[in-house]
Write an enzyme that holds these catalytic residues in place. Structure first.
Site, PDB file in Angstrom:
ATOM      1  N   HIS A 161      45.672  42.008  60.470  1.00 46.83           N
ATOM      2  CA  HIS A 161      45.211  40.716  59.929  1.00 46.83           C
ATOM      3  C   HIS A 161      44.034  40.900  58.967  1.00 46.83           C
ATOM      4  O   HIS A 161      43.222  39.999  58.804  1.00 46.83           O
ATOM      5  CB  HIS A 161      44.807  39.744  61.044  1.00 46.83           C
ATOM      6  CG  HIS A 161      45.822  39.627  62.132  1.00 46.83           C
ATOM      7  ND1 HIS A 161      46.865  38.739  62.103  1.00 46.83           N
ATOM      8  CD2 HIS A 161      45.978  40.338  63.284  1.00 46.83           C
ATOM      9  CE1 HIS A 161      47.612  38.873  63.187  1.00 46.83           C
ATOM     10  NE2 HIS A 161      47.098  39.845  63.918  1.00 46.83           N
ATOM     11  N   SER A 282      34.111  45.098  31.804  1.00 40.99           N
ATOM     12  CA  SER A 282      34.269  43.706  31.412  1.00 40.99           C
ATOM     13  C   SER A 282      33.537  43.496  30.096  1.00 40.99           C
ATOM     14  O   SER A 282      32.464  44.065  29.874  1.00 40.99           O
ATOM     15  CB  SER A 282      33.676  42.801  32.494  1.00 40.99           C
ATOM     16  OG  SER A 282      33.339  41.553  31.941  1.00 40.99           O
ATOM     17  N   LYS A 288      30.319  45.267  35.691  1.00 40.42           N
ATOM     18  CA  LYS A 288      31.625  45.385  36.324  1.00 40.42           C
ATOM     19  C   LYS A 288      32.350  46.693  36.018  1.00 40.42           C
ATOM     20  O   LYS A 288      32.247  47.246  34.937  1.00 40.42           O
ATOM     21  CB  LYS A 288      32.522  44.222  35.870  1.00 40.42           C
ATOM     22  CG  LYS A 288      31.967  42.879  36.260  1.00 40.42           C
ATOM     23  CD  LYS A 288      32.688  42.206  37.377  1.00 40.42           C
ATOM     24  CE  LYS A 288      34.131  42.020  37.126  1.00 40.42           C
ATOM     25  NZ  LYS A 288      34.748  41.188  38.137  1.00 40.42           N
ATOM     26  N   GLU A 295      45.640  47.093  39.626  1.00 40.23           N
ATOM     27  CA  GLU A 295      46.134  45.717  39.489  1.00 40.23           C
ATOM     28  C   GLU A 295      47.454  45.700  38.714  1.00 40.23           C
ATOM     29  O   GLU A 295      48.352  44.919  39.015  1.00 40.23           O
ATOM     30  CB  GLU A 295      45.083  44.847  38.786  1.00 40.23           C
ATOM     31  CG  GLU A 295      43.871  44.582  39.681  1.00 40.23           C
ATOM     32  CD  GLU A 295      42.739  43.891  38.937  1.00 40.23           C
ATOM     33  OE1 GLU A 295      42.994  43.126  38.006  1.00 40.23           O
ATOM     34  OE2 GLU A 295      41.569  44.153  39.287  1.00 40.23           O
TER      35      GLU A 295
END
Ligand code: ARG
Length: 441
Positions: A161, A282, A288, A295
């Site tokens: 979970h 970024s 970042k 991704e």
């Protein structure tokens, strides 16, 4: 692309040339030129068989082979001019062969149709694709093997979970992916074995009256044997669907790993830092470092699944045998192949160069009461308590630890005995994550 006045390959009964848009929807050359090597191999095997059977002369066969070898060279050097008015790879090559060797080229298509020709080419292509993908899977498996050796004792939390569950090692976690990849590889091998029958000689759909030797062409092209049924041979594409499923499933496994890497590389987890070569920045937020490759691997699962659904949908209600819908079979297969190779290579590069923050993993394993199951098991083993009671007692111990802001192994014996007086000093051998992991080797 230059434009011929009429189609020289099938235009006998036609007075008018095709409309430009007809040509555009009909042509597949931009896609199926990737079959050139298989098409040439298939034609050479067919010509050799025709000559062996006395259907064409040995001189014609020699001219056909020489011409096809030259065409192979022209395509590989980039000198070949692909023409859209010649529709597809089969007619582009045959037309060029005619320019090179004259009439003998026209004898190549004896006892053959583009229907069995394309089915043969495509099976050969998918067969090679399966091998290429297996090789790339093996490269990534080696990377995982190395990490498993390095991190056999690296403790991290195992999750259910997405909540800390029990301590495990990074090696065991990564090994789970090695198991998935191994099944993926077996699926590609199985797909390849099942498709490896030759449709060559099925001709348009009903076979041919010429005394051909299908065993000979099958053997020459490395197939196990000819297909059993000519109508099935020209119209079956379940091998392509199966290949697309294999790609989609392997991509899905990579996507699950990608998702974990994305989570683990956040400052909140901090389990892994991706190398600069495998991260992006970024344009507005200078702090970042984004896991874009992970991704994209996750995102590309969409097209892998989409390609499978596309061809399944094309095939769903096609009557036997060949229908031009079948020409839509190659684009998804080529795309899934390119995509899965890219994903495997990207995942391999990203994982091989990543830094694993073992301190963070250990701290996370220690912070989540992940040894609670060990305490419950101890109560069962040492005190003969029913597991359900042990579970309840352990829950109360966890509650005390939460209230006091301590790990389970930081509680005192008094704290533990306040819940269950029969607990002894021996319990402390089991409450640290290190011992818990060792217990489960
Ligand atoms: N380009 C075609 C395909 O990929 C080749 C077969 C054409 N056959 C036909 N009967 N028109 O399916």
């Amino acid at each position: 692309m230059t434009k011929a006045q009429s189609n020289t390959m099938w235009g006998g009964r036609f007075d008018e040339k095709p409309d430009d848009i007809m040509e555009q929807i009909n042509a597949s050359i931009d896609i199926d030129k990737r079959l050139y090597k298989q098409d040439i191999a298939g034609s050479k095997a067919h010509a050799a068989m025709l000559a062996a059977q006395g259907i064409i002369s040995d001189e014609d066969k020699a001219a056909i082979h020489k011409g096809l070898d030259q065409i192979l060279g022209e395509i590989e050097s980039g000198a070949f001019e692909f023409r859209r008015d010649l529709e597809d790879i089969h007619m582009n090559i045959e037309s060029r062969l005619k320019e090179l060797i004259g009439d003998a080229a026209g004898r190549l298509h004896t006892a053959r149709s583009r229907n069995d020709q394309v089915a043969t080419d495509f099976r050969l292509w998918v067969r090679e694709a399966c091998d290429a993908i297996c090789e790339r899977i093996e490269v990534f498996q080696e990377t995982i093997d190395i990490l498993e050796e390095q991190h056999a004792d690296t403790i991290m939390p195992g999750f259910t979970h997405l909540q800390v569950a029990q301590p495990v090692t990074l090696a065991r976690h990564l090994e789970a992916y090695a198991c998935m990849l191994n099944r993926d590889k077996l699926r590609f091998i199985d797909c390849k074995d099942r498709l490896n029958k030759s449709p060559l000689g099925c001709a348009a759909l009903a076979g041919t009256g010429f005394p051909i030797d299908r065993e000979m062409t099958a053997k020459e092209l490395g197939f196990d044997r000819p297909v059993n049924n000519t109508m099935d041979g020209v119209s079956a594409r379940d091998f392509a669907n199966e290949f697309l499923f294999c790609c989609a499933q392997a991509g899905l496994h990579l996507s699950r790993l990608a998702e974990e890497i994305i989570l683990w590389s956040t400052p909140q987890f901090g389990f892994v830092s991706l190398s600069d070569a495998w991260s992006t920045g970024s344009s507005i937020m200078p702090q970042k470092k984004n896991p874009d490759a992970a991704e994209l691997i996750r995102g590309k699962t969409g097209r892998l699944t989409g390609n499978l659904v596309q061809l399944m949908t094309v095939m769903k209600a096609l009557p036997l045998t060949y229908n031009k819908d079948l020409q839509e079979d190659k684009e998804p297969v080529f795309d899934s192949f390119d995509t899965i190779i890219l994903c495997l290579d990207a995942m391999n590069g990203m994982v091989a160069s990543a830094n694993w923050n073992t301190d963070k993993m250990l701290a996370a394993a220690q912070s989540g009461y992940s040894t609670a199951t060990e305490l419950a098991d101890w109560l069962v083993r040492e005190l003969g308590m029913p597991f359900r009671d042990a579970h309840h007692i352990t829950g109360r111990v966890v509650k005390i630890a939460v209230t006091m802001g301590l790990r389970l192994d930081q509680l005192s014996l008094d704290d533990l005995q306040s819940v269950e007086p029969r607990i002894t000093e021996g319990i402390f051998d089991y409450l640290s994550v290190e011992t818990a992991v060792k217990m489960r080797k």
